[in-house]
Enzyme design. Structure first.
Site, PDB file in Angstrom:
ATOM      1  N   GLN A  31       0.771  -1.140  -0.032  1.00 20.68           N
ATOM      2  CA  GLN A  31       0.136   0.003  -0.064  1.00 20.68           C
ATOM      3  C   GLN A  31       0.810   1.278   0.033  1.00 20.68           C
ATOM      4  OE1 GLN A  31      -3.681   1.388   2.829  1.00 20.68           O
ATOM      5  NE2 GLN A  31      -1.572   1.705   4.031  1.00 20.68           N
ATOM      6  N   ASP A  32       1.867   1.308   0.948  1.00 23.16           N
ATOM      7  CA  ASP A  32       2.566   2.771   1.223  1.00 23.16           C
ATOM      8  C   ASP A  32       3.625   2.802  -0.395  1.00 23.16           C
ATOM      9  OD1 ASP A  32       1.189   2.783   3.585  1.00 23.16           O
ATOM     10  OD2 ASP A  32       3.055   2.896   4.842  1.00 23.16           O
ATOM     11  N   LEU A  40      10.205   0.033   3.271  1.00 18.93           N
ATOM     12  CA  LEU A  40       8.837  -0.244   3.850  1.00 18.93           C
ATOM     13  C   LEU A  40       8.710  -1.856   3.515  1.00 18.93           C
ATOM     14  CD1 LEU A  40       7.141   2.485   1.427  1.00 18.93           C
ATOM     15  CD2 LEU A  40       8.438   2.624   3.647  1.00 18.93           C
ATOM     16  N   SER A  61       3.864  -7.727   7.289  1.00 22.23           N
ATOM     17  CA  SER A  61       3.034  -6.358   8.168  1.00 22.23           C
ATOM     18  C   SER A  61       1.802  -6.721   8.739  1.00 22.23           C
ATOM     19  CB  SER A  61       3.184  -5.278   7.315  1.00 22.23           C
ATOM     20  OG  SER A  61       1.908  -5.604   6.436  1.00 22.23           O
ATOM     21  N   SER A 104       6.400   1.485  13.540  1.00 27.32           N
ATOM     22  CA  SER A 104       5.031   1.178  13.672  1.00 27.32           C
ATOM     23  C   SER A 104       4.547   1.676  15.199  1.00 27.32           C
ATOM     24  CB  SER A 104       4.680  -0.294  13.601  1.00 27.32           C
ATOM     25  OG  SER A 104       3.414  -0.622  14.007  1.00 27.32           O
ATOM     26  N   GLU A 150       2.733  -0.303  16.520  1.00 27.97           N
ATOM     27  CA  GLU A 150       2.608  -1.504  17.305  1.00 27.97           C
ATOM     28  C   GLU A 150       3.751  -1.903  18.211  1.00 27.97           C
ATOM     29  OE1 GLU A 150       0.711  -4.684  17.302  1.00 27.97           O
ATOM     30  OE2 GLU A 150      -0.822  -3.215  16.828  1.00 27.97           O
ATOM     31  N   TYR A 200       5.369  -9.243  15.540  1.00 27.56           N
ATOM     32  CA  TYR A 200       5.513  -8.165  14.649  1.00 27.56           C
ATOM     33  C   TYR A 200       5.921  -6.877  15.480  1.00 27.56           C
ATOM     34  CZ  TYR A 200       4.275  -4.266  11.767  1.00 27.56           C
ATOM     35  OH  TYR A 200       4.227  -2.895  11.078  1.00 27.56           O
TER      36      TYR A 200
HETATM   37  P1  NAP Z   1       2.007  -4.076   3.159  1.00 25.15           P
HETATM   38  O1  NAP Z   1       1.178  -3.354   2.142  1.00 25.15           O
HETATM   39  O2  NAP Z   1       1.979  -5.162   3.739  1.00 25.15           O
HETATM   40  O3  NAP Z   1       3.440  -3.992   2.119  1.00 25.15           O
HETATM   41  C1  NAP Z   1       4.453  -4.873   2.606  1.00 25.15           C
HETATM   42  C2  NAP Z   1       5.582  -4.901   1.519  1.00 25.15           C
HETATM   43  O4  NAP Z   1       6.783  -5.758   2.082  1.00 25.15           O
HETATM   44  C3  NAP Z   1       4.925  -5.657  -0.036  1.00 25.15           C
HETATM   45  O5  NAP Z   1       5.622  -5.012  -0.985  1.00 25.15           O
HETATM   46  C4  NAP Z   1       5.939  -6.856   0.391  1.00 25.15           C
HETATM   47  O6  NAP Z   1       5.869  -7.523  -1.170  1.00 25.15           O
HETATM   48  C5  NAP Z   1       7.147  -6.400   0.811  1.00 25.15           C
HETATM   49  N1  NAP Z   1       7.910  -7.563   1.261  1.00 25.15           N
HETATM   50  C6  NAP Z   1       7.627  -8.535   2.355  1.00 25.15           C
HETATM   51  N2  NAP Z   1       8.411  -9.463   2.494  1.00 25.15           N
HETATM   52  C7  NAP Z   1       9.604  -9.116   1.946  1.00 25.15           C
HETATM   53  C8  NAP Z   1      10.734  -9.535   1.768  1.00 25.15           C
HETATM   54  N3  NAP Z   1      11.159 -10.787   2.172  1.00 25.15           N
HETATM   55  N4  NAP Z   1      11.667  -8.902   1.025  1.00 25.15           N
HETATM   56  C9  NAP Z   1      11.403  -7.781   0.196  1.00 25.15           C
HETATM   57  N5  NAP Z   1       9.985  -7.126   0.254  1.00 25.15           N
HETATM   58  C10 NAP Z   1       9.360  -7.927   1.088  1.00 25.15           C
HETATM   59  O7  NAP Z   1       2.527  -2.793   4.286  1.00 25.15           O
HETATM   60  P2  NAP Z   1       2.167  -1.620   4.035  1.00 25.15           P
HETATM   61  O8  NAP Z   1       0.865  -1.362   4.750  1.00 25.15           O
HETATM   62  O9  NAP Z   1       2.413  -0.656   2.892  1.00 25.15           O
HETATM   63  O10 NAP Z   1       3.067  -0.728   5.077  1.00 25.15           O
HETATM   64  C11 NAP Z   1       4.635  -0.405   4.820  1.00 25.15           C
HETATM   65  C12 NAP Z   1       5.584  -0.434   6.044  1.00 25.15           C
HETATM   66  O11 NAP Z   1       5.260   0.355   6.830  1.00 25.15           O
HETATM   67  C13 NAP Z   1       5.593  -1.989   6.445  1.00 25.15           C
HETATM   68  O12 NAP Z   1       6.915  -2.214   7.015  1.00 25.15           O
HETATM   69  C14 NAP Z   1       4.619  -2.013   7.684  1.00 25.15           C
HETATM   70  O13 NAP Z   1       5.045  -2.917   8.306  1.00 25.15           O
HETATM   71  C15 NAP Z   1       5.032  -0.536   8.199  1.00 25.15           C
HETATM   72  N6  NAP Z   1       3.782   0.067   9.027  1.00 25.15           N
HETATM   73  C16 NAP Z   1       2.539   0.155   8.245  1.00 25.15           C
HETATM   74  C17 NAP Z   1       1.438   0.673   8.971  1.00 25.15           C
HETATM   75  C18 NAP Z   1       0.057   0.810   8.157  1.00 25.15           C
HETATM   76  O14 NAP Z   1      -0.646   1.053   9.066  1.00 25.15           O
HETATM   77  N7  NAP Z   1      -0.035   0.785   6.947  1.00 25.15           N
HETATM   78  C19 NAP Z   1       1.739   1.319  10.402  1.00 25.15           C
HETATM   79  C20 NAP Z   1       3.000   1.428  10.665  1.00 25.15           C
HETATM   80  C21 NAP Z   1       4.086   0.803   9.950  1.00 25.15           C
HETATM   81  P3  NAP Z   1       5.145  -8.717  -1.716  1.00 25.15           P
HETATM   82  O15 NAP Z   1       3.814  -8.595  -0.996  1.00 25.15           O
HETATM   83  O16 NAP Z   1       5.191  -8.177  -3.058  1.00 25.15           O
HETATM   84  O17 NAP Z   1       5.985  -9.833  -1.559  1.00 25.15           O
HETATM   85  O1  F7E Z   2      -6.414  -4.830  13.361  1.00 28.51           O
HETATM   86  C1  F7E Z   2      -9.168  -5.721  15.316  1.00 28.51           C
HETATM   87  C2  F7E Z   2      -7.626  -6.155  15.486  1.00 28.51           C
HETATM   88  O2  F7E Z   2      -5.056  -5.990  11.372  1.00 28.51           O
HETATM   89  C3  F7E Z   2      -6.697  -3.672  13.665  1.00 28.51           C
HETATM   90  C4  F7E Z   2      -0.585  -3.216  10.368  1.00 28.51           C
HETATM   91  O3  F7E Z   2      -0.462  -2.144   9.152  1.00 28.51           O
HETATM   92  O4  F7E Z   2      -1.412  -1.129  11.966  1.00 28.51           O
HETATM   93  C5  F7E Z   2      -1.589  -2.626  11.253  1.00 28.51           C
HETATM   94  O5  F7E Z   2      -1.800  -3.541  12.166  1.00 28.51           O
HETATM   95  C6  F7E Z   2      -7.644  -3.975  14.809  1.00 28.51           C
HETATM   96  C7  F7E Z   2      -7.062  -5.038  15.816  1.00 28.51           C
HETATM   97  O6  F7E Z   2      -4.373  -3.878  11.865  1.00 28.51           O
HETATM   98  C8  F7E Z   2     -10.660  -8.331  13.028  1.00 28.51           C
HETATM   99  O7  F7E Z   2      -7.802  -7.253  16.603  1.00 28.51           O
HETATM  100  C9  F7E Z   2     -11.159  -7.247  14.810  1.00 28.51           C
HETATM  101  O8  F7E Z   2      -7.109  -4.497  17.117  1.00 28.51           O
HETATM  102  O9  F7E Z   2      -6.400  -4.034  10.738  1.00 28.51           O
HETATM  103  P1  F7E Z   2      -5.695  -4.767  11.755  1.00 28.51           P
HETATM  104  P2  F7E Z   2      -3.281  -3.821  13.148  1.00 28.51           P
HETATM  105  O10 F7E Z   2      -3.056  -5.103  13.845  1.00 28.51           O
HETATM  106  O11 F7E Z   2      -3.585  -2.576  13.953  1.00 28.51           O
HETATM  107  C10 F7E Z   2      -0.011  -1.310  12.550  1.00 28.51           C
HETATM  108  C11 F7E Z   2       0.240   0.132  12.813  1.00 28.51           C
HETATM  109  C12 F7E Z   2       0.977  -1.920  11.900  1.00 28.51           C
HETATM  110  O12 F7E Z   2       2.287  -1.515  11.792  1.00 28.51           O
HETATM  111  C13 F7E Z   2       0.706  -3.081  11.044  1.00 28.51           C
HETATM  112  O13 F7E Z   2       1.662  -3.279   9.965  1.00 28.51           O
HETATM  113  O14 F7E Z   2      -8.733  -4.567  14.498  1.00 28.51           O
HETATM  114  N1  F7E Z   2     -10.088  -6.748  14.594  1.00 28.51           N
HETATM  115  N2  F7E Z   2     -11.662  -7.875  14.065  1.00 28.51           N
HETATM  116  C14 F7E Z   2      -9.562  -7.297  13.484  1.00 28.51           C
HETATM  117  N3  F7E Z   2      -8.588  -7.156  12.590  1.00 28.51           N
HETATM  118  C15 F7E Z   2      -8.495  -8.059  11.593  1.00 28.51           C
HETATM  119  N4  F7E Z   2      -7.227  -7.997  10.749  1.00 28.51           N
HETATM  120  N5  F7E Z   2      -9.416  -8.718  11.060  1.00 28.51           N
HETATM  121  C16 F7E Z   2     -10.790  -9.004  11.920  1.00 28.51           C
HETATM  122  O15 F7E Z   2     -11.620  -9.659  11.487  1.00 28.51           O
END
Ligand code: NAP
Ligand code: F7E
Length: 331
Positions: A13-14, A79, A83, A128, A130, A152
């Site tokens: 996504q990012d 990134l 995740s 994150s 988290e 994670y």
């Molecule tokens: P995402 O959609 O899950 O994307 C993760 C990316 O990492 C994908 O492009 C995936 O590639 C790649 N990847 C996984 N394993 C890999 C490996 N072994 N080598 C190289 N690439 C690999 O995550 P996102 O939501 O865009 O988040 C971007 C980053 O921000 C992540 O590090 C996540 O943990 C962090 N983050 C996200 C959030 C959020 O709310 N979205 C918040 C805080 C931090 P493929 O799928 O193509 O294999």
């Molecule tokens: O869960 C609750 C679940 O999986 C949010 C990643 O981008 O943000 C993300 O992690 C909440 C949790 O995101 C369901 O228990 C209830 O409390 O959408 P989520 P996450 O775990 O907050 C952080 C900042 C990152 O860094 C991570 O990479 O929603 N929940 N029912 C559920 N969650 C999921 N997935 N599915 C359910 O059915």
């Protein structure tokens, strides 16, 4: 001189939003893609044709050294990660290696390139909220004690401190963005916001009756991914590398998410449409995340533009459109 940026996790996504932002700013954009036949790479070639794809994996230091040498980047955005928090309990070793150990690998590849070429590289690490886990104060800031509650989260803490350590040990311009949840129509369907927006779209189209969810009382500070990638870029434009919390400062429960998503399709009482499935409960929960992004607002001039209500409605509208097209295509 045209700036060059290397993004790991470009198929996520990012990665996609950041590639667009950097391209608009005139950068040459390089994206690391893992896997010999990754279907997301084919999609990226269509949606982001200006990205030069480089094959590599965060687990493979040699591939990262080659990728950095090829891209010759001014900026590296790490990134890439496993995740999905729920998945990390079942795949704790792999999550530790990719999400934690991968940070060390990419930092080493960047350091090697800097030493051998004499060029400066600015580095961004995707930390994150988290990492706050069992929150020690509300709201959370850059100084809040970290107490991760999932494999994670633990892996992200390792990457976070390794980034700080490379900044302090080698003087690298290495910054860490402690980003709270950010969502969009590009969010993976395993995450709760997109799971809800897709299900609500299918419910209004008569393709599905109910949605199965876990903990409805969990709260998150949800922003829009398009706003958050701008913060990543701003961190690397600043003279000094540092750590920044990026958040909206508002927290909402899964119930509020459901209220807005169902309201968008004209349903005010969703109780018959949602059932609780213990399979979606987590071994340990992060109950109340809310970030204080004052430092980013004051130092970088960053602020979120899209609010929670607008974000959820945007995702539902996107998925109604998308699911209608899929249903029409299947006929
Ligand atoms: P995402 O959609 O899950 O994307 C993760 C990316 O990492 C994908 O492009 C995936 O590639 C790649 N990847 C996984 N394993 C890999 C490996 N072994 N080598 C190289 N690439 C690999 O995550 P996102 O939501 O865009 O988040 C971007 C980053 O921000 C992540 O590090 C996540 O943990 C962090 N983050 C996200 C959030 C959020 O709310 N979205 C918040 C805080 C931090 P493929 O799928 O193509 O294999
Ligand atoms: O869960 C609750 C679940 O999986 C949010 C990643 O981008 O943000 C993300 O992690 C909440 C949790 O995101 C369901 O228990 C209830 O409390 O959408 P989520 P996450 O775990 O907050 C952080 C900042 C990152 O860094 C991570 O990479 O929603 N929940 N029912 C559920 N969650 C999921 N997935 N599915 C359910 O059915």
């Amino acid at each position: 001189m045209t700036k060059r940026a290397l993004i790991t996790g470009i198929t996520g996504q990012d990665g996609m939003y950041l590639a667009e932002l950097l391209h608009e700013k005139g950068y040459d954009v390089f994206g690391l893609v893992a896997g010999q036949n990754n279907p997301k790479a084919d999609l990226l070639r269509v949606t982001h044709p200006y990205v030069e794809i480089i094959s590599g994996n965060l687990l493979d230091l040699v591939s990262l050294i080659r990728a950095v040498a090829h891209a010759k980047p001014d900026e590296v955005y790490n990134l890439g990660a496993i995740s999905f928090v729920a998945y990390s309990w079942e795949n704790a070793r792999l999550t530790s290696d990719v999400t934690g150990g991968g940070v060390l690998n990419i930092l080493e590849a960047v350091r090697f390139f800097q030493d051998s070429s004499g060029r400066d590289v600015r580095f961004y690490q995707a930390s994150s909220s988290e990492m706050f886990g069992k929150v020690q104060e509300v709201p959370q800031t850059e100084k809040t004690l970290l107490w991760p509650r999932s494999p994670y989260g633990v892996a992200k803490v390792y990457g976070h401190y390794m980034t700080i350590n490379y900044r302090e040990s080698y003087g690298m311009h290495a910054s860490s963005g402690v980003l709270f949840n950010h969502e969009s129509p590009r969010r993976g369907p395993e995450f709760v916001t997109r799971k809800v927006s897709q299900a609500v779209a299918r419910i209004t189209l008569g393709l599905q009756d109910q949605i199965a969810l876990g903990n409805l009382d969990a709260k998150r500070d949800w922003g829009f991914a398009g706003d958050y990638v701008e913060a990543m870029w701003l961190m690397l434009q600043h003279d000094h590398a540092d750590d920044y919390v990026i958040s909206t400062g508002e927290t909402h429960s899964i119930r509020e998410l459901l209220d807005i998503a169902f309201d968008e399709i004209g349903i005010s009482d969703w109780s018959e449409r949602v059932h609780i499935d213990p399979a979606f409960m987590r071994p340990a929960e992060v109950d109340e995340l809310i970030g204080d992004s004052t430092k980013a607002r004051e130092t970088l001039g960053w602020r979120p533009k899209v609010g929670f209500d607008e974000l959820v409605r945007m995702m539902v509208r996107h998925d109604v459109d998308d699911q209608s097209k899929r249903a029409a295509g299947a006929q």
